[in-house]
Design an enzyme around this catalytic site. Structure first.
Site, mmCIF file in Angstrom:
data_model
loop_
_atom_site.group_PDB
_atom_site.id
_atom_site.type_symbol
_atom_site.label_atom_id
_atom_site.label_comp_id
_atom_site.label_asym_id
_atom_site.label_seq_id
_atom_site.Cartn_x
_atom_site.Cartn_y
_atom_site.Cartn_z
ATOM 1 C CG ASN A 10 -1.704 1.225 1.437
ATOM 2 O OD1 ASN A 10 -1.831 2.020 0.510
ATOM 3 N ND2 ASN A 10 -2.276 1.402 2.616
ATOM 4 C CD1 TRP A 11 3.312 0.965 -2.855
ATOM 5 C CD2 TRP A 11 3.472 2.145 -4.748
ATOM 6 N NE1 TRP A 11 4.006 0.198 -3.771
ATOM 7 C CE2 TRP A 11 4.122 0.905 -4.944
ATOM 8 C CE3 TRP A 11 3.444 3.052 -5.806
ATOM 9 C CZ2 TRP A 11 4.724 0.544 -6.143
ATOM 10 C CZ3 TRP A 11 4.043 2.706 -7.009
ATOM 11 C CH2 TRP A 11 4.678 1.469 -7.179
ATOM 12 C CE LYS A 12 0.301 3.388 4.908
ATOM 13 N NZ LYS A 12 0.101 3.540 6.327
ATOM 14 C CG HIS A 95 -5.861 1.599 5.229
ATOM 15 N ND1 HIS A 95 -5.420 2.531 6.129
ATOM 16 C CD2 HIS A 95 -4.810 0.770 5.009
ATOM 17 C CE1 HIS A 95 -4.153 2.281 6.437
ATOM 18 N NE2 HIS A 95 -3.758 1.213 5.764
ATOM 19 C CD GLU A 97 -3.060 5.272 6.868
ATOM 20 O OE1 GLU A 97 -3.054 5.335 5.627
ATOM 21 O OE2 GLU A 97 -2.115 4.778 7.519
ATOM 22 C CD GLU A 165 -3.472 -2.879 7.351
ATOM 23 O OE1 GLU A 165 -2.354 -3.097 6.895
ATOM 24 O OE2 GLU A 165 -4.117 -1.850 7.111
ATOM 25 N N GLY A 171 2.293 2.062 10.753
ATOM 26 C CA GLY A 171 3.194 3.201 10.607
ATOM 27 C C GLY A 171 3.897 3.601 11.893
ATOM 28 C CB SER A 211 5.267 -1.860 11.966
ATOM 29 O OG SER A 211 4.783 -0.556 12.250
ATOM 30 N N GLY A 233 4.839 1.303 4.705
ATOM 31 C CA GLY A 233 6.139 1.972 4.543
ATOM 32 C C GLY A 233 7.180 1.162 3.779
HETATM 33 C C1 PEP Z 1 -0.750 -0.027 5.920
HETATM 34 O O1 PEP Z 1 -0.721 1.064 5.393
HETATM 35 O O2 PEP Z 1 -1.692 -0.784 5.666
HETATM 36 C C2 PEP Z 1 0.337 -0.423 6.802
HETATM 37 C C3 PEP Z 1 0.261 -1.581 7.393
HETATM 38 O O3 PEP Z 1 1.373 0.474 6.981
HETATM 39 P P1 PEP Z 1 2.821 0.179 7.659
HETATM 40 O O4 PEP Z 1 3.324 -1.112 7.071
HETATM 41 O O5 PEP Z 1 3.649 1.342 7.292
HETATM 42 O O6 PEP Z 1 2.599 0.035 9.119
#
Ligand code: PEP
Length: 255
Positions: A10-12, A95, A97, A165, A171, A211, A233
């Site tokens: 997921n490049w966000k 998600h 976010e 998640e 993050g 993470s 990330g």
């Molecule tokens: C995500 O954006 O779904 C995610 C798990 O981010 P990160 O790996 O940066 O924690």
């Protein structure tokens, strides 16, 4: 039963079109060779077409990061399932976010999942508890609500992927331990088993996200309930994402 593991990036809201093209072009040759797992990249909407062109004919699949639930009309700024259908195979829905900053609640998420599936897109449906909920011992209650309110009946259609998640792990650099993630994903699978059927529960892929790095993916992939990872990330660094995919393939790749 053999669930094909998935590593999805997921490049966000990162990468211009130029950056996205550079990143996927760098990843492509080695990532293409990683076998026995599904590899998905989810760039921002504006880069989907350019990335699609580059990965055409490779083993890498494409996903979007969100979708709206209406097909067309006066919804300024939104992207419909039909618009994505010709571009990508997967779409991230729910998600944390989106839930936190854009008001995506259970009802909206349910509508998005339904609309996506009607357009033959495969949802990567995200669930997870906040730190506060975790510390209050409410993880299972929250996951039950999220899994059962949203997409209650949609497991029947096949193709859906769930990503567990925990919000406190996204993050933050603070991943859940592999044991914690395995136990909670096992709980989600049990929910589906009781609500639907053993067959659906055994076949649905449930990823861990939060993470994930090249340093912790191996421990996670050794766990029987964890079918892969949704990576934020670390998916923006081509060598890290490659290493994550390679380790997942070595440990759990299907032939
Ligand atoms: C995500 O954006 O779904 C995610 C798990 O981010 P990160 O790996 O940066 O924690």
């Amino acid at each position: 039963m053999s669930r094909i593991p998935m590593i999805a990036g997921n490049w966000k809201m990162n990468t211009t079109v130029e950056d996205a093209v550079r990143l996927v072009t760098t990843m492509l040759p080695n990532l293409d060779k990683v076998s026995g797992i599904d590899k998905v990249v989810c760039p921002p909407f504006v880069s989907l077409a350019a990335v699609k062109e580059i990965i055409e004919g490779s083993t890498i699949k494409l996903g979007a990061q969100d979708v709206f639930y209406k097909e067309k009309g006066a919804f300024t700024g939104e992207i419909s399932p039909g618009m994505l259908a010709g571009l990508c195979e997967y779409v991230i829905i729910g998600h944390s976010e989106r839930r936190q900053y854009f008001g995506d609640n259970e009802e909206i998420i349910d509508m998005k999942i339904k609309a996506a599936m009607e357009s033959m897109l495969k949802p990567i449906f995200c669930v997870g508890e906040s730190l506060e909920e975790n510390e209050a011992g409410r993880t299972e209650e929250v996951l039950t609500r999220q899994c059962m309110a949203s997409c209650d009946r949609l497991y029947f259609f096949g193709g859906i992927v769930i990503a567990y998640e925990p919000v406190w792990a996204i993050g933050t650099g603070k991943s859940a331990t592999s044991e914690q993630a395995n136990k909670t994903i096992g709980f989600i699978r049990q929910l589906i088993r009781h609500r639907h059927s053993g067959e659906i529960a055994d076949n649905v892929r449930i990823l861990y996200g939060g993470s994930v790095t090249a340093a912790n993916i191996a421990e996670l992939m050794k766990m029987p309930e964890i079918d892969g990872a949704l990576v934020g990330g670390a998916s923006l660094k081509h060598d890290d994402f490659l290493s994550i995919a390679q380790q997942a393939s070595e440990i759990r790749g299907v032939s």
